[in-house]
Scaffold this motif. Structure first.
Motif, short mmCIF file in Angstrom:
data_model
loop_
_atom_site.label_atom_id
_atom_site.label_comp_id
_atom_site.label_asym_id
_atom_site.label_seq_id
_atom_site.Cartn_x
_atom_site.Cartn_y
_atom_site.Cartn_z
N ARG A 25 0.85 -1.18 0.00
CA ARG A 25 0.00 0.00 0.00
C ARG A 25 0.89 1.23 0.00
O ARG A 25 1.75 1.40 0.84
N LEU A 26 0.69 2.09 -0.99
CA LEU A 26 1.41 3.36 -1.08
C LEU A 26 0.48 4.46 -0.63
O LEU A 26 -0.66 4.55 -1.09
N ARG A 27 0.96 5.29 0.28
CA ARG A 27 0.16 6.40 0.79
C ARG A 27 0.98 7.68 0.64
O ARG A 27 2.07 7.78 1.15
N VAL A 28 0.44 8.64 -0.06
CA VAL A 28 1.13 9.90 -0.29
C VAL A 28 0.24 11.03 0.17
O VAL A 28 -0.93 11.12 -0.22
N CYS A 29 0.76 11.90 1.03
CA CYS A 29 0.02 13.06 1.54
C CYS A 29 0.85 14.32 1.35
O CYS A 29 2.05 14.26 1.17
N SER A 30 0.20 15.45 1.45
CA SER A 30 0.90 16.71 1.23
C SER A 30 1.81 17.10 2.39
O SER A 30 2.75 17.85 2.21
#
Length: 79
Positions: free
Chosen positions: A2-7
């Protein structure tokens, strides 16, 4: 995987839950013994000639992003 990208750093540092201002992607892969996972965290935005956004390949104008921690977590699925 699972890849999770946030600002913002720390906004989505867990394996589950919402990423309200980010992106969550699930990818299946098989991890074999003695494999080393390595790479670069980069903004996959398709900037530049011939680049395609979100293709998982770092093109010449897609810059690396510093300050992120990448974790590989192994969890056996119960059957």
């Amino acid at each position: 995987m699972r890849l999770r990208v946030c600002s913002s750093t720390g906004d989505c540092n867990t394996a589950s839950g919402m990423a309200s201002d980010g992106e969550v992607e699930d990818h299946r892969f098989e991890l074999l013994n003695r494999i080393i996972l390595q790479g670069v965290v980069f903004e996959d935005n398709g900037v530049g000639a011939g680049a395609i956004a979100h293709d998982g390949i770092q093109s010449n104008n897609e810059k690396g992003i510093a300050g992120y921690i990448v974790q590989a977590i192994y969890k056996v699925q119960e059957r």
